[in-house]
Design a protein around this motif. Structure first.
Motif, short mmCIF file in Angstrom:
data_model
loop_
_atom_site.label_atom_id
_atom_site.label_comp_id
_atom_site.label_asym_id
_atom_site.label_seq_id
_atom_site.Cartn_x
_atom_site.Cartn_y
_atom_site.Cartn_z
N VAL A 214 0.85 -1.19 0.00
CA VAL A 214 0.00 0.00 0.00
C VAL A 214 0.89 1.25 0.00
O VAL A 214 1.96 1.25 0.63
N GLY A 215 0.42 2.27 -0.66
CA GLY A 215 1.20 3.52 -0.74
C GLY A 215 1.35 4.20 0.62
O GLY A 215 0.62 3.91 1.57
N THR A 216 2.32 5.08 0.68
CA THR A 216 2.57 5.81 1.93
C THR A 216 2.10 7.26 1.78
O THR A 216 1.70 7.69 0.70
N ASP A 217 2.17 7.98 2.90
CA ASP A 217 1.58 9.32 2.95
C ASP A 217 2.57 10.43 2.59
O ASP A 217 2.33 11.59 2.86
N GLY A 218 3.69 10.07 2.01
CA GLY A 218 4.71 11.07 1.68
C GLY A 218 5.71 11.24 2.81
O GLY A 218 6.75 11.88 2.64
N ALA A 219 5.39 10.64 3.98
CA ALA A 219 6.31 10.73 5.12
C ALA A 219 6.68 9.34 5.63
O ALA A 219 7.15 9.18 6.76
N GLY A 220 6.46 8.32 4.80
CA GLY A 220 6.92 6.97 5.14
C GLY A 220 5.95 6.16 5.97
O GLY A 220 6.30 5.07 6.44
N PRO A 405 10.25 9.56 15.65
CA PRO A 405 10.59 9.79 17.06
C PRO A 405 11.54 8.72 17.60
O PRO A 405 11.93 8.76 18.76
N LEU A 406 11.90 7.76 16.77
CA LEU A 406 12.75 6.65 17.21
C LEU A 406 14.20 6.94 16.86
O LEU A 406 14.53 8.06 16.45
N ALA A 407 15.06 5.95 16.99
CA ALA A 407 16.50 6.22 16.93
C ALA A 407 17.10 5.95 15.56
O ALA A 407 18.11 5.26 15.43
N VAL A 408 16.49 6.49 14.51
CA VAL A 408 17.08 6.33 13.18
C VAL A 408 16.86 7.59 12.36
O VAL A 408 15.81 8.22 12.44
N LEU A 409 17.89 7.96 11.60
CA LEU A 409 17.81 9.13 10.72
C LEU A 409 17.94 8.69 9.27
O LEU A 409 18.76 7.83 8.95
N ALA A 410 17.12 9.30 8.41
CA ALA A 410 17.31 9.18 6.96
C ALA A 410 17.85 10.55 6.55
O ALA A 410 17.10 11.51 6.39
N ALA A 436 24.50 3.05 6.53
CA ALA A 436 24.01 2.33 5.35
C ALA A 436 23.32 3.30 4.40
O ALA A 436 22.71 4.27 4.85
N PRO A 437 23.38 3.00 3.09
CA PRO A 437 22.57 3.79 2.17
C PRO A 437 21.19 3.16 2.04
O PRO A 437 21.06 1.94 2.11
N THR A 438 20.17 3.96 1.89
CA THR A 438 18.85 3.41 1.58
C THR A 438 18.05 4.47 0.86
O THR A 438 18.56 5.56 0.57
N THR A 439 16.79 4.15 0.53
CA THR A 439 15.93 5.19 -0.04
C THR A 439 14.77 5.43 0.92
O THR A 439 14.29 4.49 1.56
N PHE A 440 14.37 6.67 1.01
CA PHE A 440 13.23 7.02 1.85
C PHE A 440 12.32 7.92 1.03
O PHE A 440 12.76 8.96 0.54
N GLU A 441 11.10 7.48 0.85
CA GLU A 441 10.13 8.22 0.02
C GLU A 441 10.78 8.65 -1.30
O GLU A 441 10.70 9.80 -1.73
N GLY A 442 11.47 7.69 -1.92
CA GLY A 442 12.01 7.91 -3.25
C GLY A 442 13.34 8.65 -3.31
O GLY A 442 13.90 8.83 -4.39
N ARG A 443 13.88 9.08 -2.16
CA ARG A 443 15.18 9.79 -2.17
C ARG A 443 16.27 8.89 -1.62
O ARG A 443 16.04 8.16 -0.65
N ASP A 444 17.46 9.04 -2.18
CA ASP A 444 18.61 8.35 -1.58
C ASP A 444 18.98 9.05 -0.28
O ASP A 444 19.09 10.28 -0.25
#
Ligand SMILES: Cc1ncc(COP(=O)(O)O)c(C=O)c1O
Length: 471
Positions: A214-220, A405-410, A436-444
């Motif tokens: 299912v799609g996300t709301d633009g904020a993951g 609010p948890l312990a991870v930054l994108a 690590a590299p990853t993508t979040f809402e379509g951004r690297d």
């Protein structure tokens, strides 16, 4: 009967008590010294795998060598052959530097080697595990009927959830499998879910196409309107929806799906509601943070990995459910060779596994030694580490793509630092820190996670220096 003495036990496998004690103490010391070197050394592996393979050829297993030599060799290779989770500058995936009580649990389990399949083989360990399961379920706000078990990981616990949902959705599923359903099965989770759900669909025999992302709301976070639309469209097309999965702490961005809205959608369609809180579930330990998971108590089942943010040794997840009888139905079996056959009690009748290791002791000892307060403080400490990193990166011109609010930054670097993947490769290759590299809402993005419980401000500074160095 032949009274000739039997051959001696094989000393290389079963040394005498004094050798055992001597080698055991020596090993403890070696491990402690190695740990101190690991914590101060490079995070990334430096060993050459090609050379290692050649070295392995020496082990043709025809000429035994002294155990201590093999132990020393193994520790040395471990020091150079893995990404070091025990290093406080590991800001990587959800793999912890293991807490000490959990390490002690593994030693105890190794010596007694209890078989936790059956309550007759291990009556006290089975009771201990269900005590811990109930304590965590209460903490999650589940009612007193809640039960569950320890699993090898989040993937096994999530697989268990799907099997329960399928078993509950169709009386004939346990006999006929997927063809018992009137149409193709569907279950729902966000496109930011942990992608092992695809393997789980495959394993369960409903096929990977059963997973509707299912799609996300633009904020993951999962978009509840998109979820409702997906279910309605699938039903109209003749499919059979069985389960909604909300993720409480997505793998990439630590986002928490709207739990109440997901629970409402599941209820409205009469579906099983599962919360995959593999990582984020640790927030339940903290009185300050547990409110973030409000709505989790409405779940039919929950996955929590103690081997993530609660920092037990690897292979320790919890599956919690308020549908004990259904769990037993999903895993029932009958045989004459097992020493007990108590539905709802014997783990082999309630879990994917049969022979089982004493997994729950790891979390039991951590909770016994630190209490909820100590585990909660450990989790809050992770959030504090990430807060410092966030501030510092913002000061260096970075932006943060996720609002967790948890312990991870994108984290998104400024343009002058170049491409995300190249930047991460540089940092990792330097050995100074691990991200690590990853993508979040379509951004690297650069994924930075506080997952080691001993990270200091000096480690944070080392990470910032490595991340902000120009190529
Ligand atoms: C949200 C989520 N679910 C499930 C899993 C899988 O857990 P495991 O690796 O313990 O099987 C992960 C792993 O990172 C995860 O982040």
């Amino acid at each position: 009967m032949n009274q000739q003495p039997l051959p001696d036990a094989i000393p290389a496998l079963f040394p005498n008590p004094s050798d055992r004690a001597r080698i055991g103490s020596w090993l403890s010391l070696q491990l402690e010294e190695a740990l101190q070197r690991i914590q101060a050394g490079p995070v990334a592996p430096s060993g050459d795998v090609q050379k290692f393979r050649i070295e392995l050829e020496r082990f043709d297993f025809n000429t035994p060598q002294p155990l201590q030599d093999a132990l020393r060799w193994t520790i040395e290779r471990m020091e150079h052959g893995i990404v070091q989770m025990a290093n406080p500058r590991y800001f990587g995936l959800f793999n912890p530097g293991a807490n000490f009580p959990a390490q002690c649990a593994d030693r105890i389990a190794a010596v007694f080697n209890p078989q936790l399949a059956s309550s007759a083989s291990s009556p006290l360990p089975v009771a201990l595990e269900s005590h811990v399961i109930r304590a965590v379920a209460r903490r999650a706000g589940m009612d007193d009927t809640a039960t569950g078990h320890f699993a090898t990981g989040g993937s096994e616990a999530n697989f268990t959830a799907l099997l329960c949902a399928l078993t509950g959705a169709c009386a004939n599923f346990s006999t006929a499998g997927a063809r018992a359903f009137a149409g193709p099965v569907k279950f729902y989770t966000s496109r930011d879910c942990h992608i092992a759900w695809l393997k789980i669909a495959h394993q369960a025999g409903v096929g990977r196409a059963a997973l509707h992302l299912v799609g996300t709301d633009g904020a993951g976070r999962m978009d509840p309107q998109a979820l409702l639309r997906a279910m309605a469209e699938d039903r109209a097309a003749g499919a059979v929806p069985v389960m909604v999965v909300a993720t409480a702490g997505t793998t990439g961005g630590g986002m928490i799906d709207p739990l109440h809205a997901c629970a409402d959608a599941a209820r409205q369609h009469g579906l099983w509601f599962h919360v995959d809180a593999a990582w984020g579930g640790a927030a339940l330990a903290s009185n300050r943070l547990r409110g973030l998971l409000d709505g989790i108590e409405r779940a039919d089942s929950i996955t929590i990995d103690a081997h993530k943010w609660l920092a037990t040794t690897m292979g320790c997840a919890l599956f919690l459910t308020t549908h004990g009888p259904l769990l037993s139905e999903a895993f029932h079996a009958s045989t004459s060779f097992m020493p007990s056959s108590l539905s709802g009690v014997d783990p082999y009748l309630n879990t994917v596994q049969w022979s089982r290791r004493f997994l729950g002791l790891r979390l039991f000892l951590a909770l016994a030694a630190a209490g909820w307060e100590g585990l909660g403080a450990h989790v809050e400490r992770g959030v504090a580490v990430i807060e410092r990193i966030r501030q510092s990166l913002l000061d260096h011109g970075w932006s943060i793509a996720n609002d967790s609010p948890l312990a991870v930054l994108a984290a998104v670097p400024p343009a002058e630092l170049g491409d995300v993947r190249a930047l991460v490769r540089r940092v990792v290759a330097s050995g100074r820190a691990w991200v690590a590299p990853t993508t979040f809402e379509g951004r690297d993005v650069v994924r930075i996670c506080a997952t080691n419980g001993e990270t200091t401000m000096a480690d944070v500074s080392a990470l910032i220096a490595a991340l902000t160095e120009r190529p």
